[in-house]
Design a protein around this motif. Structure first.
Motif, PDB file in Angstrom:
ATOM      1  N   SER A 150       0.833  -1.197   0.000  1.00  0.00           N
ATOM      2  CA  SER A 150       0.000   0.000   0.000  1.00  0.00           C
ATOM      3  C   SER A 150       0.871   1.251   0.000  1.00  0.00           C
ATOM      4  N   TRP A 151       0.281   2.355  -0.455  1.00  0.00           N
ATOM      5  CA  TRP A 151       0.918   3.677  -0.423  1.00  0.00           C
ATOM      6  C   TRP A 151      -0.112   4.647   0.134  1.00  0.00           C
ATOM      7  N   VAL A 152       0.255   5.374   1.205  1.00  0.00           N
ATOM      8  CA  VAL A 152      -0.694   6.241   1.904  1.00  0.00           C
ATOM      9  C   VAL A 152      -0.187   7.675   1.909  1.00  0.00           C
ATOM     10  N   VAL A 153      -1.094   8.640   1.626  1.00  0.00           N
ATOM     11  CA  VAL A 153      -0.773  10.063   1.726  1.00  0.00           C
ATOM     12  C   VAL A 153      -1.940  10.792   2.399  1.00  0.00           C
ATOM     13  N   LYS A 160      -5.454   9.047   1.766  1.00  0.00           N
ATOM     14  CA  LYS A 160      -5.718   8.316   0.539  1.00  0.00           C
ATOM     15  C   LYS A 160      -4.739   7.155   0.432  1.00  0.00           C
ATOM     16  N   MET A 161      -5.239   6.017   0.006  1.00  0.00           N
ATOM     17  CA  MET A 161      -4.412   4.821  -0.077  1.00  0.00           C
ATOM     18  C   MET A 161      -4.647   4.089  -1.393  1.00  0.00           C
ATOM     19  N   TRP A 162      -3.555   3.727  -2.029  1.00  0.00           N
ATOM     20  CA  TRP A 162      -3.584   2.847  -3.196  1.00  0.00           C
ATOM     21  C   TRP A 162      -2.913   1.551  -2.784  1.00  0.00           C
ATOM     22  N   TYR A 163      -3.533   0.426  -3.078  1.00  0.00           N
ATOM     23  CA  TYR A 163      -3.053  -0.846  -2.545  1.00  0.00           C
ATOM     24  C   TYR A 163      -3.321  -1.969  -3.537  1.00  0.00           C
ATOM     25  N   GLY A 164      -2.604  -3.084  -3.361  1.00  0.00           N
ATOM     26  CA  GLY A 164      -2.750  -4.230  -4.246  1.00  0.00           C
ATOM     27  C   GLY A 164      -3.810  -5.200  -3.766  1.00  0.00           C
ATOM     28  N   SER A 165      -4.525  -5.800  -4.716  1.00  0.00           N
ATOM     29  CA  SER A 165      -5.571  -6.771  -4.396  1.00  0.00           C
ATOM     30  C   SER A 165      -5.605  -7.860  -5.465  1.00  0.00           C
ATOM     31  N   THR A 166      -5.620  -9.115  -5.032  1.00  0.00           N
ATOM     32  CA  THR A 166      -5.676 -10.235  -5.963  1.00  0.00           C
ATOM     33  C   THR A 166      -7.114 -10.497  -6.395  1.00  0.00           C
ATOM     34  N   VAL A 167      -7.326 -10.548  -7.696  1.00  0.00           N
ATOM     35  CA  VAL A 167      -8.626 -10.926  -8.264  1.00  0.00           C
ATOM     36  C   VAL A 167      -8.691 -12.440  -8.449  1.00  0.00           C
ATOM     37  N   ASP A 168      -7.590 -13.012  -8.954  1.00  0.00           N
ATOM     38  CA  ASP A 168      -7.518 -14.460  -9.197  1.00  0.00           C
ATOM     39  C   ASP A 168      -6.050 -14.862  -9.204  1.00  0.00           C
ATOM     40  N   ILE A 180      -4.365  -2.749  -8.658  1.00  0.00           N
ATOM     41  CA  ILE A 180      -4.210  -1.662  -7.698  1.00  0.00           C
ATOM     42  C   ILE A 180      -5.560  -0.998  -7.491  1.00  0.00           C
ATOM     43  N   LYS A 181      -5.987  -0.905  -6.215  1.00  0.00           N
ATOM     44  CA  LYS A 181      -7.266  -0.313  -5.861  1.00  0.00           C
ATOM     45  C   LYS A 181      -7.054   0.948  -5.019  1.00  0.00           C
ATOM     46  N   TYR A 182      -8.163   1.596  -4.671  1.00  0.00           N
ATOM     47  CA  TYR A 182      -8.120   2.898  -3.998  1.00  0.00           C
ATOM     48  C   TYR A 182      -9.023   2.872  -2.769  1.00  0.00           C
ATOM     49  N   ALA A 183      -8.555   3.513  -1.687  1.00  0.00           N
ATOM     50  CA  ALA A 183      -9.357   3.620  -0.466  1.00  0.00           C
ATOM     51  C   ALA A 183      -9.095   4.971   0.192  1.00  0.00           C
ATOM     52  N   THR A 184     -10.025   5.421   1.031  1.00  0.00           N
ATOM     53  CA  THR A 184      -9.869   6.700   1.735  1.00  0.00           C
ATOM     54  C   THR A 184     -10.242   6.538   3.208  1.00  0.00           C
ATOM     55  N   SER A 185      -9.733   7.485   4.020  1.00  0.00           N
ATOM     56  CA  SER A 185     -10.023   7.473   5.447  1.00  0.00           C
ATOM     57  C   SER A 185      -9.993   8.897   5.984  1.00  0.00           C
ATOM     58  N   LYS A 186     -10.889   9.189   6.917  1.00  0.00           N
ATOM     59  CA  LYS A 186     -10.885  10.501   7.562  1.00  0.00           C
ATOM     60  C   LYS A 186      -9.873  10.571   8.696  1.00  0.00           C
ATOM     61  N   ASP A 187      -9.601   9.437   9.342  1.00  0.00           N
ATOM     62  CA  ASP A 187      -8.764   9.436  10.535  1.00  0.00           C
ATOM     63  C   ASP A 187      -7.519   8.563  10.432  1.00  0.00           C
ATOM     64  N   GLY A 188      -7.320   7.879   9.313  1.00  0.00           N
ATOM     65  CA  GLY A 188      -6.187   6.988   9.163  1.00  0.00           C
ATOM     66  C   GLY A 188      -6.382   5.625   9.802  1.00  0.00           C
ATOM     67  N   GLU A 189      -7.557   5.392  10.404  1.00  0.00           N
ATOM     68  CA  GLU A 189      -7.839   4.130  11.078  1.00  0.00           C
ATOM     69  C   GLU A 189      -8.893   3.306  10.345  1.00  0.00           C
TER      70      GLU A 189
END
Length: 303
Positions: A150-153, A160-168, A180-189
């Motif tokens: 993952s990479w977090v900023v 904001k986080m971009w991270y790896g995920s296995t489909v198959d 590579i997928k995308y996720a967000t957080s207000k508090d980092g938790e």
């Protein structure tokens, strides 16, 4: 976009019984002047990875210090990180420094799989410990199989986080589909997952890993490792986005393997891009996933 290779600036030598080969997944943290501490994932005789570091003057391209032993070790046999720790980037939440990592595990002699763990690192950049003492981000309905780097900023008021995920684990060309997928957080938790970030294409780019992201006045820039599925080993790819959500994957990242016989002639992977004195630098691994160390490149200015 063209990267100028500055050479292999760290040639790995065994440090202790946990770090006898590899300096994979280099992660640079500025110490002072032109000196950066570069954390990496090294391996023991069983190929299990732990974390070490080396301090490098990136202008002189010289090693000035290195750890005397591993600063964080893989876990016990039944732990979620029993077979290794592969690091992403360092970021801060409320003045606390964190590094997320891919936690490797193999159960009952089956296929490897990964979760995302999190480390706290002290202000002296010397000691690391788990936080929490369990999986930080695991599989769910969005990510059902396995997770990776993952990479977090902190950007625009959120994490904001971009991270790896296995489909198959396999596809029609026998290569895994790992995106590579995308996720967000207000508090980092607590994280909200938003799905696919980088488009993939079977036979072209379908097995991604280790995103590294920089934002500048033009938008978001991402570099990553990828395999095409035709038997070619890892290469470094590039994608661009105006908003960090919708990405345009480019065919040319501006950096490729070296000449025959060189340390990076077969493979280049695990990029880490950072800025120093108004220039963009890239740390990256070469053949055999960084067995012999890592190199440095600088982005050439457009004329």
């Amino acid at each position: 976009m063209t990267w100028e290779k500055l050479g292999q600036i760290y040639r790995f030598k065994a440090i202790d019984e946990l770090l006898i080969s590899h300096a994979s997944n280099p992660l640079a943290v500025h110490l002072q002047d032109d000196i950066f501490r570069v954390f990496f994932s090294g391996r023991d005789k069983e190929n299990k990875s732990s974390v070490g570091y080396v301090d490098i003057d990136i202008i002189e391209k010289q090693v000035v210090a290195q750890c005397k032993k591993a600063v964080f070790q893989y876990g016990e046999r039944d732990s979620f990180y029993s077979h290794g720790v592969s690091i992403g980037n360092m970021y801060e939440v409320d003045d606390t420094k964190y590094i997320q990592f891919m936690a490797w595990q193999i159960r009952n002699q089956g296929h490897w799989r990964g979760d995302i763990g999190r480390l706290i690192i002290d202000d002296n950049l010397e000691r690391m410990k788990l936080s929490p003492n369990s999986v930080f981000i695991g599989c769910d309905e969005e990510d059902k199989v396995s997770l990776s780097y993952s990479w977090v900023v902190f950007d625009e008021g959120i994490y904001k986080m971009w991270y790896g995920s296995t489909v198959d684990w396999t596809s029609e060309n026998s290569e895994m589909i790992h995106v590579i997928k995308y996720a967000t957080s207000k508090d980092g938790e607590t994280w909200t997952r938003h799905g696919l970030a980088i488009p993939y294409e079977l036979g072209v780019a379908q097995a991604f890993s280790r995103p590294t992201v920089i934002k500048d006045s033009s938008g978001y820039h991402m570099w990553f490792s990828y395999r095409s599925g035709d038997g070619t080993k890892y290469r470094i790819g590039y994608a661009f986005s105006l908003d960090g959500i919708q990405w345009d994957r480019k065919e040319d990242s501006g950096i490729d393997v070296g000449k025959v016989g060189k340390w990076d002639s077969e493979m280049i992977c695990y990029p880490f891009v950072f800025e120093h004195k108004h220039k963009k630098y890239m740390l990256y691994n070469g053949n055999d996933f960084g067995k012999d160390g890592f190199g440095l490149a600088v982005l050439k200015e457009d004329k």
